[in-house]
Motif scaffolding. Sequence first.
Motif, PDB file in Angstrom:
ATOM      1  N   THR A 349       5.791 -16.265  15.065  1.00 33.58           N
ATOM      2  CA  THR A 349       4.747 -15.393  15.611  1.00 33.58           C
ATOM      3  C   THR A 349       5.291 -14.640  16.823  1.00 33.58           C
ATOM      4  O   THR A 349       6.328 -15.009  17.379  1.00 33.58           O
ATOM      5  CB  THR A 349       3.514 -16.203  16.081  1.00 33.58           C
ATOM      6  N   THR A 351       3.447 -11.902  20.183  1.00 35.06           N
ATOM      7  CA  THR A 351       2.259 -11.181  20.647  1.00 35.06           C
ATOM      8  C   THR A 351       2.677  -9.859  21.264  1.00 35.06           C
ATOM      9  O   THR A 351       3.542  -9.817  22.138  1.00 35.06           O
ATOM     10  CB  THR A 351       1.475 -12.043  21.661  1.00 35.06           C
ATOM     11  N   ILE A 367       3.425 -13.633  11.619  1.00 33.37           N
ATOM     12  CA  ILE A 367       2.054 -13.488  12.116  1.00 33.37           C
ATOM     13  C   ILE A 367       2.109 -12.520  13.287  1.00 33.37           C
ATOM     14  O   ILE A 367       2.925 -12.682  14.193  1.00 33.37           O
ATOM     15  CB  ILE A 367       1.502 -14.845  12.596  1.00 33.37           C
ATOM     16  N   GLY A 369       0.570 -11.116  16.489  1.00 35.48           N
ATOM     17  CA  GLY A 369      -0.426 -11.312  17.542  1.00 35.48           C
ATOM     18  C   GLY A 369      -0.529 -10.081  18.411  1.00 35.48           C
ATOM     19  O   GLY A 369       0.417  -9.295  18.519  1.00 35.48           O
ATOM     20  N   LYS A 423      -3.257 -11.650  11.352  1.00 37.40           N
ATOM     21  CA  LYS A 423      -3.430 -11.130  12.707  1.00 37.40           C
ATOM     22  C   LYS A 423      -4.037 -12.195  13.630  1.00 37.40           C
ATOM     23  O   LYS A 423      -5.045 -12.795  13.291  1.00 37.40           O
ATOM     24  CB  LYS A 423      -4.374  -9.918  12.720  1.00 37.40           C
ATOM     25  N   TRP A 424      -3.413 -12.406  14.756  1.00 41.23           N
ATOM     26  CA  TRP A 424      -3.947 -13.327  15.774  1.00 41.23           C
ATOM     27  C   TRP A 424      -4.239 -12.546  17.050  1.00 41.23           C
ATOM     28  O   TRP A 424      -3.590 -11.548  17.348  1.00 41.23           O
ATOM     29  CB  TRP A 424      -2.928 -14.443  16.073  1.00 41.23           C
ATOM     30  N   TYR A 458      -9.277 -11.201  13.006  1.00 46.91           N
ATOM     31  CA  TYR A 458      -8.290 -12.078  13.640  1.00 46.91           C
ATOM     32  C   TYR A 458      -8.574 -13.511  13.242  1.00 46.91           C
ATOM     33  O   TYR A 458      -9.723 -13.942  13.224  1.00 46.91           O
ATOM     34  CB  TYR A 458      -8.316 -11.899  15.166  1.00 46.91           C
ATOM     35  N   LYS A 459      -7.495 -14.281  12.933  1.00 50.94           N
ATOM     36  CA  LYS A 459      -7.665 -15.632  12.423  1.00 50.94           C
ATOM     37  C   LYS A 459      -7.111 -16.678  13.377  1.00 50.94           C
ATOM     38  O   LYS A 459      -6.779 -17.788  12.972  1.00 50.94           O
ATOM     39  CB  LYS A 459      -7.014 -15.735  11.044  1.00 50.94           C
ATOM     40  N   SER A 460      -7.033 -16.303  14.665  1.00 53.15           N
ATOM     41  CA  SER A 460      -6.754 -17.267  15.724  1.00 53.15           C
ATOM     42  C   SER A 460      -7.161 -16.587  17.017  1.00 53.15           C
ATOM     43  O   SER A 460      -7.032 -15.371  17.155  1.00 53.15           O
ATOM     44  CB  SER A 460      -5.265 -17.605  15.783  1.00 53.15           C
TER      45      SER A 460
END
Length: 602
Positions: A349, A351, A367, A369, A423-424, A458-460
Amino acid sequence: MKFLCFISFSLLLFTTISLSSTNFQTTKYFDAVKYWCGKPYIPKNYLFKNVKQLKLSINQCSKEERFDPKKQIKTNYTATFPSETPPTIKFPQTCEPVPLVPDLSDGYTAMFRNQPYLSTDLIGSLIVTLTNTISTISVKALLHDETEILVKTKIKNEGTSIELPFSLAKIKSNLEAHEVKILFYNEDILVHITYAKLYLLPIGPKTVKIDRLYGGILTSTNEKIFPVGPYVDIGGWLEKGNIQTNLQILKDQNFNIITPDPPYPNISFIHQMFQAADAIGGIYIQFSFRHDYVDIQKVINQVIQFKNYSSLLTWYIADEPDGEKWTNSSAVFEAYEAIKSVDPYHPVTLTLNCKYSSAFYADATDILGTDVYPVGVSMSNCTEYSDVCGCDDCIGSVSLDIPKRTQQYVKDLTLIGRESNLKWMALQAFYDQNSWWERAPTPQEIRVMWYISIIYGYKSLMLWRFPFFLDQSVIDQIIDLSKVIKDLSNYILFIPQLSISHIVVSPANDIFVGIWMAKNQPNFLLIVVNGNDNHSVNFKITIKDLICFDLLHGVGKIDNEKNIEVIIKDGVFEGNLAIYSVGTFIFKKDLINRAHMSCYDT
Ligand SMILES: *[C@@H]1O[C@H](CO)[C@@H](O)[C@H](O)[C@H]1NC(C)=O
Ligand SMILES: *[C@@H]1O[C@H](CO)[C@@H](O)[C@H](O)[C@H]1NC(C)=O
Ligand SMILES: *[C@@H]1O[C@H](CO)[C@@H](O)[C@H](O)[C@H]1NC(C)=O
Ligand SMILES: *[C@@H]1O[C@H](CO)[C@@H](O)[C@H](O)[C@H]1NC(C)=O
Ligand SMILES: *[C@@H]1O[C@H](CO)[C@@H](O)[C@H](O)[C@H]1NC(C)=O
Ligand SMILES: *[C@@H]1O[C@H](CO)[C@@H](O)[C@H](O)[C@H]1NC(C)=O
């Protein structure tokens, strides 16, 4: 003669330099413009002689520098500035805050679900998303050696992702990914080719998988979770006292993930942390290489040392690599390849902080972020092309900035065929008056930002950062929501979200709606947010899929109120929400209405 000539030249040079340096002292030029997200800005407390000229120059930066995500790394773009720009202001080579993303997908995207597969898995599935208007398409998938793994299959484009299962039997397990070629046909004419990585790994180590259909992450114990939790200050908190006690404190606040924020004190502490998290269970670690990812050998050594812990969820390569480095971060791509080569069993991941960087970094992570911090910022001096105000190209709105960022990401990712990237979101749980954020979010603002993030896919939800320097009421809200989202994830991670084309919302500019619903599911979830901070709103939501259901009963909650009985009549749900409040409703489809199920097909 030669010698003299040399001296006079040096003198001349010296004179020039001393003249200009005197000049700098009196006019207080700063010697390097700072850049963030590819945008030049004037750091706080520095003076420039001619700010107007600087800004003019900034605006003449190329606004449409094309980048090619296939090439990935571009290190050589040189900005041209007018010659009258003060010579001491050094412009970095990155001056392209709004890159033009090429259309590589033609509206066809394909990625594999529940990756990586293991040699014990029998069935894989390809997730296909079509964003063009062609109604009937056939899809076929081939391995590198032309082995057909998915025979030509006809699908109907209904605006949602389509899952195509296939047998894994013909595929050899391998530590490296297979490059699968995916062909799209309209009638019998080949209209598009794309590629997707397929991992089919030998069984053995702990494995964490990504569900690219519903967007969850499957932990090493095969439990699908919606990760919620903070970045945690290691030096200031996590390493103090007993590590197991500290992790338990975080778990007791309903967090199921933490991102310890380096530096770590030493390697044995890291082992103790993983051992403690393994022992507690249900609290996962996102391991961050924040300051280290440029040191590839260190990254590899740490991945090898820590990859066997059950509590390891993801490898976090970099935090906001796009900020200072913008699109000059080849190290991020190198770190991604290095991690995958020693541990293809865990997702990677990162961000991002910039609005226009998602396409560039999409292939450096599994992933994607992003962080959006809109509370307490002042955007008055910031534009798309210059200046930094703490939230890239935001307007400082808790309800509008998350959608704005997301729409750009989805648009760019769709263009390059990476629409189904998980997407986080990292959200604001801090303030910092020394930089951009004058105040902390209120409990209501926390709620709005969390639910709008969920509605936008968003899944987190991660929080910057623990320990929280916030009022107790805000902390209580965070702890409450973390619990509520764990409950709602039984819907969000197992049922598809209706595309917005299936819903009519009024008033559309204040009300945000997410609906998780499927034909074969008796229950569905509806989330409504009033994003208006000035007045309560009467809303009306029409769910096209339900128009021919007479009456559906449900139970809901508005913020912290008690459960309330609600109904949907002829597909229409009406209600009222106070300023910044949120309703979550669970409806049951009446079994007597099963005869009406054909409604869904319209
Ligand atoms: C950068 O530009 C220089 C000079 O134009 C060229 O020699 C060099 O190969 C370029 N580097 C890259 C990475 O494109
Ligand atoms: C880009 O990154 C390389 C390697 O990290 C560095 O040498 C170079 O100076 C950077 N260029 C810019 C414009 O920042
Ligand atoms: C991790 O597990 C694998 C077997 O699954 C083993 O070969 C390896 O030595 C282990 N690594 C560590 C650091 O314990
Ligand atoms: C590692 O760090 C922890 C936490 O600061 C400390 O208690 C411990 O003594 C350190 N261990 C070593 C070997 O330095
Ligand atoms: C905006 O820019 C002006 C002029 O440069 C400056 O005086 C003002 O403090 C800036 N405002 C903010 C919020 O940074
Ligand atoms: C609320 O009112 C303020 C001041 O009247 C205005 O600036 C703001 O945009 C309004 N917000 C919304 C969401 O309508």
